[in-house]
Design a protein around this motif. Structure first.
Motif, PDB file in Angstrom:
ATOM      1  N   VAL A  22      -5.942   0.845 -12.781  1.00  0.00           N
ATOM      2  CA  VAL A  22      -5.383  -0.499 -12.596  1.00  0.00           C
ATOM      3  C   VAL A  22      -5.660  -0.896 -11.154  1.00  0.00           C
ATOM      4  O   VAL A  22      -5.871  -0.051 -10.288  1.00  0.00           O
ATOM      5  CB  VAL A  22      -3.867  -0.569 -12.896  1.00  0.00           C
ATOM      6  N   ALA A  23      -5.667  -2.205 -10.891  1.00  0.00           N
ATOM      7  CA  ALA A  23      -6.020  -2.651  -9.538  1.00  0.00           C
ATOM      8  C   ALA A  23      -5.415  -4.011  -9.244  1.00  0.00           C
ATOM      9  O   ALA A  23      -5.003  -4.745 -10.143  1.00  0.00           O
ATOM     10  CB  ALA A  23      -7.537  -2.714  -9.365  1.00  0.00           C
ATOM     11  N   LEU A  49       0.124   1.852  -6.980  1.00  0.00           N
ATOM     12  CA  LEU A  49      -0.223   2.276  -8.329  1.00  0.00           C
ATOM     13  C   LEU A  49      -1.732   2.136  -8.525  1.00  0.00           C
ATOM     14  O   LEU A  49      -2.283   1.046  -8.342  1.00  0.00           O
ATOM     15  CB  LEU A  49       0.516   1.408  -9.349  1.00  0.00           C
ATOM     16  N   VAL A  50      -2.407   3.229  -8.907  1.00  0.00           N
ATOM     17  CA  VAL A  50      -3.859   3.195  -9.107  1.00  0.00           C
ATOM     18  C   VAL A  50      -4.256   3.543 -10.540  1.00  0.00           C
ATOM     19  O   VAL A  50      -5.377   3.241 -10.960  1.00  0.00           O
ATOM     20  CB  VAL A  50      -4.588   4.136  -8.123  1.00  0.00           C
ATOM     21  N   GLU A  51      -3.358   4.189 -11.296  1.00  0.00           N
ATOM     22  CA  GLU A  51      -3.617   4.486 -12.700  1.00  0.00           C
ATOM     23  C   GLU A  51      -2.335   4.291 -13.497  1.00  0.00           C
ATOM     24  O   GLU A  51      -1.234   4.516 -12.986  1.00  0.00           O
ATOM     25  CB  GLU A  51      -4.095   5.935 -12.902  1.00  0.00           C
ATOM     26  N   CYS A  52      -2.491   3.884 -14.742  1.00  0.00           N
ATOM     27  CA  CYS A  52      -1.358   3.725 -15.642  1.00  0.00           C
ATOM     28  C   CYS A  52      -1.808   4.164 -17.038  1.00  0.00           C
ATOM     29  O   CYS A  52      -2.841   3.680 -17.531  1.00  0.00           O
ATOM     30  CB  CYS A  52      -0.879   2.272 -15.652  1.00  0.00           C
ATOM     31  N   MET A  75      -7.023  -1.740  -3.596  1.00  0.00           N
ATOM     32  CA  MET A  75      -6.981  -0.285  -3.491  1.00  0.00           C
ATOM     33  C   MET A  75      -7.245   0.327  -4.853  1.00  0.00           C
ATOM     34  O   MET A  75      -6.409   0.266  -5.744  1.00  0.00           O
ATOM     35  CB  MET A  75      -5.613   0.166  -2.957  1.00  0.00           C
ATOM     36  N   ILE A  76      -8.450   0.884  -5.024  1.00  0.00           N
ATOM     37  CA  ILE A  76      -8.840   1.527  -6.279  1.00  0.00           C
ATOM     38  C   ILE A  76     -10.045   2.402  -6.005  1.00  0.00           C
ATOM     39  O   ILE A  76     -10.843   2.112  -5.104  1.00  0.00           O
ATOM     40  CB  ILE A  76      -9.156   0.489  -7.379  1.00  0.00           C
ATOM     41  N   ALA A 111     -15.119  -4.222 -11.032  1.00  0.00           N
ATOM     42  CA  ALA A 111     -16.094  -5.250 -11.419  1.00  0.00           C
ATOM     43  C   ALA A 111     -15.705  -5.888 -12.756  1.00  0.00           C
ATOM     44  O   ALA A 111     -15.830  -7.106 -12.940  1.00  0.00           O
ATOM     45  CB  ALA A 111     -17.485  -4.635 -11.512  1.00  0.00           C
ATOM     46  N   TYR A 112     -15.226  -5.074 -13.683  1.00  0.00           N
ATOM     47  CA  TYR A 112     -14.794  -5.588 -14.989  1.00  0.00           C
ATOM     48  C   TYR A 112     -13.586  -6.514 -14.834  1.00  0.00           C
ATOM     49  O   TYR A 112     -13.519  -7.593 -15.450  1.00  0.00           O
ATOM     50  CB  TYR A 112     -14.461  -4.405 -15.900  1.00  0.00           C
TER      51      TYR A 112
END
Length: 415
Positions: free
Chosen positions: A384-385, A376-379, A395-396, A403-404
């Motif tokens: 998301v990471a 999963l890379v986006e929600c 993996m992003i 960084a955030y």
């Protein structure tokens, strides 16, 4: 290694929607009940493309045909009856599965001129999240089918026979230890569906080990095999469940606590093993206070040094005035039987342990396994990471968000 021709028309590899890991069902149930409108984006990656015997792009056409077949499957009545027999599966969820069918439009496959394979899944998470294990198992079987021959199978059997002998030895050692003092048992489960050599080989391995040493190998993450072999289905949550909360309606800093609270609300004491490495063990323990430590039965390790991780878990329970011997640590990162036994010996005076072993059980054939993931890379339109405790597992495609996330959870960037 000689690569044979890759046929595009292969008999369907996935023939039952039950041929999936239990945590896909448990996460799906929670998402359906609590966040049914959540939208997810998943990306495929092979972490060791350079080690592949031939380009993964070569299986693209065959993979497309397999996905067409997968998306025609429905749950059979006896499969639904089995799911109803699991006390943590709600009747309305099984009713939903009776109508369930994967939608082909949510998954696309492509390749580039370098021979790399790309798989993208995008859609409602109550659909998208259920593809992962099927897709990885199909990719593996198509890839290794071109490398398989009688010598490979013979080597796999030789290694399996060694595992049986090793487990008999461990069983004898354990029996002698328990005669002296009451030690927690050595427990191993099959976690190998995603990266298996083939469906038939996984079934052979699991049945062989379970028959040989049922007191040690009593569980499998694969629900179909658990039903078929009368074994215990094993699994709770994966990273995607906790990652999703980074994009749901909570503060990012509270996302782990919100995910754990959601799990408790759904399962009310069942499936009580929490996953710790979505933003790293240290950040997890800052959120895993007395409330959660009492509610959950234990923790699962999936990245970083397992000894350091386990020592931190034991120390955390002691700090909270909880007897670690009442809790369970489940290890599931790149294990083989020797590593699992060594960890069991190291911790068994202080805390209970169990072990989920994947590739080394179901794809130990003398060939180089593929290190493939579908994450999963986006929600809900947001990145998301996972901030893994192991370098290389993050993996992003959004360095700003990464960084955030590190800043919010006070996680140092790797050197």
């Amino acid at each position: 290694m000689t690569v044979t021709h890759i046929p595009t028309s292969v008999a369907p590899i996935i023939t039952s929607l039950l041929d999936n890991d239990l945590y896909k069902f448990t996460m799906l149930q929670a998402m359906l009940h609590q966040f049914p409108q959540t939208h997810g984006v998943y990306r495929f990656r092979c972490r060791n493309n350079q080690d592949a015997a031939y380009p993964l792009a070569d299986i693209k056409e065959a993979l497309e045909a397999q996905l067409d077949s997968l998306c025609e499957l429905r749950f059979l009545q006896d499969e639904l009856d089995y799911l109803r027999s699991l006390r943590f599966m709600r009747s309305d969820f099984v009713d939903y599965l009776e109508l369930f069918k994967l939608k082909r439009r949510f998954i696309t496959v492509s390749a580039d001129k370098k021979g790399r394979l790309f798989i993208d899944i995008e859609g409602p998470m109550i659909q998208a999240m259920f593809f992962e294990v099927f897709v990885l198992a199909i990719v593996n079987e198509l890839y290794f089918n071109a490398l398989s021959n009688s010598s490979v199978i013979a080597e796999g059997q030789r290694r399996l026979d060694e595992k049986v002998a090793l487990l008999h030895d461990y069983a004898e050692q354990q029996a002698s230890q328990q005669q002296i003092v009451d030690k927690p048992p050595f427990i191993v489960a099959d976690f190998g569906t995603r990266r298996r050599f083939s469906k038939a080989w996984q079934a052979h391995v699991v049945e062989t080990l379970h028959k040989a040493v049922p007191k040690i190998v009593g569980g499998t993450s694969n629900v179909y095999l658990a039903k078929k072999l009368n074994m215990t289905p094993i699994g709770t949550m994966a990273h995607e469940f906790m990652q999703a909360f980074q994009a749901l309606d909570v503060r990012l800093r509270d996302s782990q606590k919100a995910a754990l609270e959601s799990w408790v609300h759904e399962y009310r004491g069942d499936l009580g093993i929490a996953l710790t490495d979505v933003v790293g063990m240290d950040a997890f323990l800052r959120d895993f206070d007395l409330y959660f430590a009492k509610l959950f039965d234990g923790l699962r390790h999936d990245s970083g040094d397992p000894y350091i991780w386990g020592d931190k878990a034991v120390a955390h329970y002691r700090k909270l005035k909880i007897d670690p011997k009442t809790k369970l640590l489940t290890f599931s990162d790149g294990l083989d039987l020797q590593k699992a036994w060594a960890l069991h010996q190291y911790f068994n005076d202080r805390i209970k342990t169990s072990f989920g072993i994947g590739t080394n059980l179901t794809n130990d054939m003398g060939l180089t396994p593929l290190n493939i993931v579908l994450k999963l890379v986006e929600c809900n339109g947001q990145p998301v990471a996972k901030l893994s405790d192991s370098p290389g597992k993050t993996m992003i495609n959004n360095d700003t968000y990464l960084a955030y996330l590190r800043q919010v959870f006070e996680v140092d960037a790797p050197e």
